[in-house]
Design a protein around this motif. Structure first.
Motif, PDB file in Angstrom:
ATOM      1  N   ILE A 158       0.735  -1.137   0.124  1.00  0.00           N
ATOM      2  CA  ILE A 158      -0.019   0.176  -0.067  1.00  0.00           C
ATOM      3  C   ILE A 158       0.935   1.168   0.084  1.00  0.00           C
ATOM      4  CG2 ILE A 158      -1.758   1.236   0.963  1.00  0.00           C
ATOM      5  CD1 ILE A 158      -2.794  -1.216   2.571  1.00  0.00           C
ATOM      6  N   ASP A 182      -1.424   7.721   1.507  1.00  0.00           N
ATOM      7  CA  ASP A 182      -2.272   6.816   2.577  1.00  0.00           C
ATOM      8  C   ASP A 182      -2.341   7.886   3.923  1.00  0.00           C
ATOM      9  OD1 ASP A 182      -3.679   4.918   3.977  1.00  0.00           O
ATOM     10  OD2 ASP A 182      -1.719   4.121   4.698  1.00  0.00           O
ATOM     11  N   SER A 240      -5.024   6.942   6.068  1.00  0.00           N
ATOM     12  CA  SER A 240      -5.842   6.188   6.696  1.00  0.00           C
ATOM     13  C   SER A 240      -6.221   6.490   8.395  1.00  0.00           C
ATOM     14  CB  SER A 240      -5.654   4.520   6.644  1.00  0.00           C
ATOM     15  OG  SER A 240      -5.358   4.196   5.602  1.00  0.00           O
TER      16      SER A 240
END
Length: 242
Positions: free
Chosen positions: A155, A160, A162
């Motif tokens: 990933i 990112d 998240s």
């Protein structure tokens, strides 16, 4: 702030609309190819790593209240995320990759700003980090949807966020910029907007320096030509033996 007063971020968006559109088109054209080749994606990360790293290191060196205020959350610090992605895509020796002339010029420009007018570095912080929260997210989604599939479940770290509401993060980021602008003189605001146009111009130059795309395009065209010739051959064979 009165509702009749145009937000500074809105002024910047209008003033940079043309060059921003050119930049978006260039980034999309260049990095769409990265869906087919991770080295190209890595090359793009490499050039922007040096710019983001310079800005984050400058924040620590300068320790300016406004500069610190613009980094509304520690999640915006992307240096280590870039480094993890670069090792994944370019290998352990990625730090030995030479910088392009365009990138060297970009970094020299940032160095000069830090010496002469460090507040203008915030123009780069604003547009680059906002771009990562906006267009960067779109590119990341495209890579997941259209990239070549493999057993690699890696990933991307740079894009990112998240656990964070990106919409809220962008809202707070813009609010911080507008708050900072309230204490600027008209002359300072105008200089900031002029430098904002320079941000996109500099970005275009380094994006254009990313290598690898031409060879990938040639490969794709070669494959397309091969398929075309096979189809033509099948059609001709059918007509001859019909």
């Amino acid at each position: 702030m009165s509702g009749n007063i145009e937000l500074f971020t809105t002024r910047m968006r209008k003033a940079t609309r043309k060059i921003h559109s050119v930049s978006d088109a260039l980034v999309n054209a260049k990095f769409a190819i990265s869906l087919r080749d991770e080295k190209v994606w890595g090359g793009g990360l490499f050039i922007f790593y040096h710019v983001f790293t310079y800005l984050e290191d400058a924040k620590d060196r300068l320790n300016m209240a406004d500069f610190n205020q613009l980094f509304v959350h520690k999640i915006l610090h992307r240096k280590s995320a870039f480094e993890e992605d670069l090792q994944h895509y370019l290998g352990n020796d990625w730090q030995s990759i030479p910088k392009s002339a365009a990138l060297e010029n970009y970094l020299e420009h940032l160095q000069n700003l830090e010496k002469e007018n460090p507040k203008l570095l915030m123009a780069y912080v604003y547009h680059l980090y906002l771009g990562l929260l906006s267009g960067g997210q779109i590119l990341a989604k495209k890579r997941k949807m259209f990239g070549e599939k493999s057993n690699d479940t890696y990933i991307d770290k740079v894009t990112d966020f998240s656990g964070f509401d990106i919409g809220q993060l962008k809202k707070e980021f813009k609010e911080a910029m507008n708050k900072i602008a309230e204490d600027m003189s008209q002359e300072e605001q105008n200089a900031f907007i002029d430098e904002s146009n320079q941000v996109f111009l500099m970005n275009n130059l380094i994006v254009n320096s990313v290598g690898g795309q031409d060879q990938i395009i040639k490969t794709l065209l070669y494959k397309a030509s091969a398929v075309f010739l096979i189809v033509v051959g099948v059609i001709l064979a059918y007509k001859i033996h019909k």
